[in-house]
Design a protein around this motif. Structure first.
Motif, short mmCIF file in Angstrom:
data_model
loop_
_atom_site.label_atom_id
_atom_site.label_comp_id
_atom_site.label_asym_id
_atom_site.label_seq_id
_atom_site.Cartn_x
_atom_site.Cartn_y
_atom_site.Cartn_z
N MET A 10 0.85 -1.18 0.00
CA MET A 10 0.00 0.00 0.00
C MET A 10 0.89 1.24 0.00
O MET A 10 1.91 1.28 0.70
CB MET A 10 -0.92 0.00 1.23
N ASP A 11 0.51 2.23 -0.77
CA ASP A 11 1.19 3.52 -0.77
C ASP A 11 0.31 4.53 -0.06
O ASP A 11 -0.92 4.54 -0.22
CB ASP A 11 1.47 3.99 -2.20
N GLY A 12 0.95 5.35 0.72
CA GLY A 12 0.21 6.37 1.44
C GLY A 12 0.98 7.68 1.46
O GLY A 12 2.18 7.72 1.17
N GLY A 29 -2.99 12.20 3.81
CA GLY A 29 -3.96 11.57 2.93
C GLY A 29 -4.80 10.55 3.66
O GLY A 29 -4.69 10.35 4.87
N SER A 30 -5.64 9.85 2.90
CA SER A 30 -6.55 8.88 3.49
C SER A 30 -6.78 7.74 2.52
O SER A 30 -6.49 7.84 1.33
CB SER A 30 -7.88 9.53 3.88
N ALA A 31 -7.29 6.64 3.05
CA ALA A 31 -7.62 5.45 2.26
C ALA A 31 -8.69 4.69 3.03
O ALA A 31 -9.24 5.19 4.02
CB ALA A 31 -6.37 4.60 2.02
N SER A 32 -9.01 3.49 2.58
CA SER A 32 -10.00 2.65 3.25
C SER A 32 -9.39 1.29 3.55
O SER A 32 -8.48 0.83 2.85
CB SER A 32 -11.26 2.50 2.41
N LEU A 33 -9.89 0.65 4.58
CA LEU A 33 -9.39 -0.65 5.01
C LEU A 33 -10.59 -1.53 5.31
O LEU A 33 -11.51 -1.14 6.04
CB LEU A 33 -8.50 -0.50 6.26
N GLU A 81 -6.51 7.08 7.90
CA GLU A 81 -5.97 8.44 7.78
C GLU A 81 -4.51 8.43 8.21
O GLU A 81 -4.21 8.11 9.37
CB GLU A 81 -6.78 9.41 8.64
N TYR A 128 -1.10 6.71 12.26
CA TYR A 128 -2.30 6.74 11.43
C TYR A 128 -3.52 6.55 12.32
O TYR A 128 -3.40 6.18 13.50
CB TYR A 128 -2.26 5.66 10.34
#
Length: 702
Positions: free
Chosen positions: A337-339, A343-347, A358, A413
């Protein structure tokens, strides 16, 4: 009709003046006291923090009440500014009322004093000078001028009255001290957010109260002509910005600057222990006319450009790129995973639930204290931050040895569930040696007010968590638990009692199932007491199923079975990794001891997966405090006047001296002198000073 003595008249006048001054200043003194109390509150209670911090500290009721009163923004609260305004008005009126009287008094020598009134003063004397009155007047005037006395003479029919004065600066001290209060308060009002509020009102601007700053519009922006402000400017490396954030009690507004600030490089230097010793920013100022100016802003070394001063306030992450590995605890489905910090993403969890991810921070250098505290007995305790803050601010030597080491990078995070609740995580990239074990620390805390609680994951011979994670996943697999239980029973069954194998296998499987949290407690057990797995689940099972006299013996047996079964499970997991099967030994025993504790704690780890930092590209950012403070010079001038005023009022005595010179009756070529001395303060050295004056001025006493 009897005449009152001049001394009593003078004392009465002084008392009246003092009472009048006290009455006029009583309101100002009360205001100053309340302002001091409010300033103490503003110092003790951290200002302009997130509301959740105050709720955690004071509770919902008091946090809301204190917020309405304005204790979180004391220096910008309406009642604080109102008190400052009243103090300025009250003190200014007091100065205006007494200044003409003081100025008139400075020019008055009171040479009109009657000669008979001199005898009414406590410090008085009578003597003779062996010269005629004209010569005595000249000699006395010359001596007074040489000693710093300012004098004025009044020639009368029977003689000459000399009124002299020394220490008139005492009155100037009163004006200086009270003027200082006005100047300092005005400087505080000008440099607070009062001017910005007036500018916002005049320009029709509004305070932005949202969470996403990208949604701010022109109505939330103040132009660069704002005459007074104190804002924070965030600039990442390689970027430029002219928009600073001005914090208000209920939100923020953007303060536009008349130039852009470009951060070329953020510099940080460290001591040998890893503690930082220098923060600096190499910047370029881009003016509107196209000119550029280079400068370096350091802590305590600000840079001023066109009336605006830039201070190195702090530093933050400017959007570092993170390369991560997502490692579920239940299944062997690792993914890259790149972050990006900020920034934000979902899991997605094992049960299908979706978490908001986050990325909140990256710290390349972490200096922690690994000295063993005195009396430390809990070898499983992990509270690095708590150890560092244990004696924060104290000059005393902390208990135990102090050992500072840089433990390498870490990143933080947040995982936010569907209800919006978030937990914060802080994971270290490299193993850390604690209590003789190399472990990787995985931190979690429920609120920002809490310290991180760390899960200690033992590192294998390759300094990774692969071995532990394979064991954790095998523990979650029913088929793997069954195989491990069979292998354990096969190896632990005595050769002469083969019938015990089935019983040992069932016990080992039940123990592993309880430890893995895969077997719930009875329905009549309270849900709040139900353990999800680990050693607490075994403890509850023993307390529920085993009679009290047998619990110690059964506990020892179950722990032996658990350790043996987990070792068999570890061997199976290593085979699946393609690694050599571990053999009993000191190193293996140390790993398994730490692994059992870590596996038990992992049952309470509130996340479905671990995030490991593989690599990063750091981008730093500087936070500058940009100020335009027209009231600063007023404060400086007020501080100087305050020093002068206090010194003058405390150390300068206002003294008055009267001398009545007349021809001595019955003595030719001699002058009779009557003298008296008074002061605004009756000090112990005043009689000695008067005796010295008598010796210098009077040669013969009557």
């Amino acid at each position: 009709m009897s005449e009152k003595s001049p001394a009593r008249i003078s004392a009465r006048a002084a008392l009246d003046d003092a009472m009048e001054l006290l009455a006029s200043m009583r309101f100002a003194i009360a205001l100053l006291t309340v302002i001091c109390i409010a300033s103490v509150i503003g110092t003790v209670v951290q200002q302009q923090q997130p509301m959740t911090n105050y709720v955690n500290q004071f509770g919902p009721f008091w946090a809301e009440l204190f917020g309405k009163v304005g204790l979180y923004t004391v220096y910008g609260a309406w009642w604080f500014l109102l008190m400052l305004g009243f103090l300025v008005v009250s003190t200014s009126l007091c100065i205006a009322r007494h200044t003409p009287k003081i100025l008139r008094d400075l020019k008055t020598f009171k040479e009109t004093m009657r000669e008979q009134s001199i005898q009414a003063f406590p410090h008085k004397a009578l003597g003779y000078l062996h010269m005629n009155p004209e010569a005595a007047l000249g000699q006395t005037s010359a001596w007074l001028a040489a000693e710093g006395w300012k004098a004025r003479a009044q020639v009368r029919t029977g003689g000459v009255m000399i009124g002299a004065r020394k220490g008139a600066g005492h009155k100037i001290g009163y004006l200086a001290a009270h003027s200082a209060i006005v100047l300092i308060c005005l400087g505080g009002l000008f440099d607070g957010d009062l001017v910005s509020r007036v500018v916002m009102w005049a320009q029709g601007k509004q305070i932005y109260q949202g969470a996403d700053l990208n949604e701010m519009t022109d109505v939330n922006r103040i132009g660069p002509s704002n005459p007074s402000f104190r804002a924070n400017l965030f600039v990442p490396e390689g970027s430029r910005s002219a928009s600073a954030l001005l914090t208000m009690p209920t939100g923020v507004v953007v303060q536009q600057l008349p130039f852009e600030v470009e951060l070329k490089k953020f510099i940080v230097e460290y001591y040998a222990t890893g503690m930082p010793k220098l923060f600096a920013s190499d910047i370029v100022i881009h003016d509107r006319d196209g000119t550029t100016t280079t400068a370096t802003v350091k802590v305590n070394e600000p840079f001023t450009y066109h009336g605006l001063t830039l201070y190195q306030s702090s530093f933050e992450d400017g959007g570092s790129m993170l390369k991560l590995k997502l490692r579920p605890l239940q299944s062997a489905q690792d993914s890259d995973m790149d972050g990006r910090v900020g920034g934000s993403a979902s899991l997605k969890g094992d049960g299908g639930e979706i978490y908001g991810l986050e990325f909140s921070g990256l710290r390349v250098i972490n200096v922690e204290n690994f000295g063993k505290p005195e009396g430390a007995t809990d070898v499983r305790k992990v509270d690095l931050v708590g150890r560092l803050e244990q004696h924060l601010g104290s000059g005393a030597k902390g208990p135990g040895d102090k050992s500072l080491r840089n433990v390498g990078p870490s990143f933080s995070y947040k995982l936010r569930d569907a209800s919006g609740q978030a937990r914060e995580y802080n994971n270290y990239m490299l193993p850390v040696e604690l209590d003789g074990h190399r472990v990787i620390l995985l931190g979690v805390r429920d609120t920002p007010a809490d310290n991180f609680r760390y899960l200690r994951v033992p590192a294998d011979d390759k300094d990774s968590i692969d071995s532990w994670l394979a064991l954790r996943r095998a523990l979650a697999d029913p088929a793997q638990r069954l195989r491990a239980a069979k292998h354990y029973a096969l190896g632990a069954t005595p050769a002469d009692r083969p019938q015990m194998q089935a019983q040992l296998e069932a016990t080992a499987l039940r123990t592993l199932t309880l430890f893995a949290g895969a077997e719930g407690l009875k329905a009549d057990a309270p849900a709040k007491d139900a353990a999800v797995g680990g050693l607490p689940a075994l403890s509850q099972f023993i307390e529920r199923e085993v009679p009290a006299p047998e619990r110690a013996r059964v506990s020892e047996v179950l722990l032996r079975i658990l350790n043996g079964s987990l070792f068999e499970l570890h061997k199976l997991a290593q085979e699946q990794l393609g690694r050599p099967v571990p053999t009993p030994g000191e190193q293996t025993q140390a790993f398994m001891t730490q692994a059992v504790l870590s596996l038990s704690d992992s049952m309470f780890y509130p996340a479905p997966a671990l995030l490991q930092l593989q690599d990063f590209q750091q981008v730093q950012a500087s936070v500058f405090q940009v100020t335009r403070t027209p009231g600063r010079m007023l404060v400086y001038l007020g501080a100087v006047l305050l020093i002068i005023g206090v010194f003058a009022m405390l150390y300068i005595k206002d003294r008055r001296l009267w001398l009545w010179l007349e021809a001595a009756p019955g003595r030719t070529e001699q002058t009779r002198v009557r003298m008296a001395l008074t002061s605004n303060r009756e000090t112990p050295d005043l009689p000695a000073e008067f005796d010295a004056l008598k010796q210098r001025l009077l040669h013969e006493e009557a």
